[in-house]
Design a protein around this motif. Structure first.
Motif, PDB file in Angstrom:
ATOM      1  N   TRP A 160      38.847  -6.989   3.540  1.00 44.74           N
ATOM      2  CA  TRP A 160      38.892  -7.882   2.377  1.00 44.74           C
ATOM      3  C   TRP A 160      40.232  -8.596   2.277  1.00 44.74           C
ATOM      4  CZ3 TRP A 160      35.134  -9.980  -0.092  1.00 44.74           C
ATOM      5  CH2 TRP A 160      33.895  -9.351  -0.099  1.00 44.74           C
ATOM      6  N   THR A 189      33.648  -4.696   3.775  1.00 45.67           N
ATOM      7  CA  THR A 189      33.534  -3.555   2.881  1.00 45.67           C
ATOM      8  C   THR A 189      33.610  -2.234   3.648  1.00 45.67           C
ATOM      9  OG1 THR A 189      32.228  -4.880   1.369  1.00 45.67           O
ATOM     10  CG2 THR A 189      32.095  -2.503   1.097  1.00 45.67           C
ATOM     11  N   ALA A 218      31.091 -10.050   4.453  1.00 39.40           N
ATOM     12  CA  ALA A 218      31.442  -9.213   3.298  1.00 39.40           C
ATOM     13  C   ALA A 218      31.033  -7.762   3.547  1.00 39.40           C
ATOM     14  CB  ALA A 218      30.769  -9.751   2.042  1.00 39.40           C
ATOM     15  N   PHE A 219      29.891  -7.573   4.164  1.00 43.13           N
ATOM     16  CA  PHE A 219      29.449  -6.211   4.486  1.00 43.13           C
ATOM     17  C   PHE A 219      30.424  -5.552   5.461  1.00 43.13           C
ATOM     18  CE2 PHE A 219      26.970  -3.250   7.104  1.00 43.13           C
ATOM     19  CZ  PHE A 219      26.559  -2.374   6.109  1.00 43.13           C
ATOM     20  N   ILE A 239      38.064  -1.547   4.161  1.00 45.68           N
ATOM     21  CA  ILE A 239      38.630  -2.191   2.973  1.00 45.68           C
ATOM     22  C   ILE A 239      39.691  -3.220   3.368  1.00 45.68           C
ATOM     23  CG2 ILE A 239      39.912  -1.807   0.834  1.00 45.68           C
ATOM     24  CD1 ILE A 239      37.023  -0.834   0.771  1.00 45.68           C
TER      25      ILE A 239
END
Length: 158
Positions: free
Chosen positions: A137, A131, A127-128, A134
């Motif tokens: 994701w 992020t 997830a890091f 973008i």
């Protein structure tokens, strides 16, 4: 629902993305409202430990005494969101009510506690990384939804 079609060797089409809205829409809306309310509650508690005005200028204004409560609040939020996300297939595929789906979701989470912790440990750095970019994701979110479906299907689809 698309993951369920794939698992059952059925063809998926673009319209399948909206199948969840035709199966139990009222309960999906209620689940969304519960998601929203839990986000508001978590935000309220986080604001109690963070001075937003100082945080905008410099993140170092968070008092180190507040790190533990912030961590605990965020951990509770992750657990709540995970339980609520896992309730989605119960609502769309099994056509359960919201409370029944959340109850089943809690049972699945407790039954699979250690694998879920392992999944979270893997998911957090991903997830890091997602992020930072973008676009990451766009890959990670479907993987998360797919892993939720797999947890659901391992426990409730025969």
């Amino acid at each position: 629902m698309s993951f369920d079609k794939i698992k059952n060797s059925q063809k998926i089409i673009f319209d399948n993305l909206f199948d969840g809205f035709t199966n139990n829409l009222y309960n999906l809306i209620l689940l969304s409202i519960i998601f929203l309310l839990s986000s508001f509650i978590v935000s309220y508690f986080l604001v109690q430990f963070v001075n937003i005005k100082d945080l905008v200028n410099n993140y170092k204004h968070i008092n180190s005494i507040n790190y533990i409560p912030i961590f605990i609040i965020m951990l509770v939020d992750i657990v709540i969101n995970f339980v609520l996300m896992l309730a989605m297939p119960f609502i769309t595929i099994k056509k359960m009510s919201v409370l029944e789906a959340i109850g089943k979701s809690i049972v699945v989470c407790l039954k699979n506690f250690f694998p879920l912790v392992f999944l979270f440990i893997i998911y957090l750095p991903l997830a890091f990384i997602a992020t930072i970019s973008i676009i990451g994701w766009l890959i990670l979110f479907p993987v998360l939804i797919g892993s939720m479906y797999e947890i659901f299907s391992d426990n409730y689809i025969t």
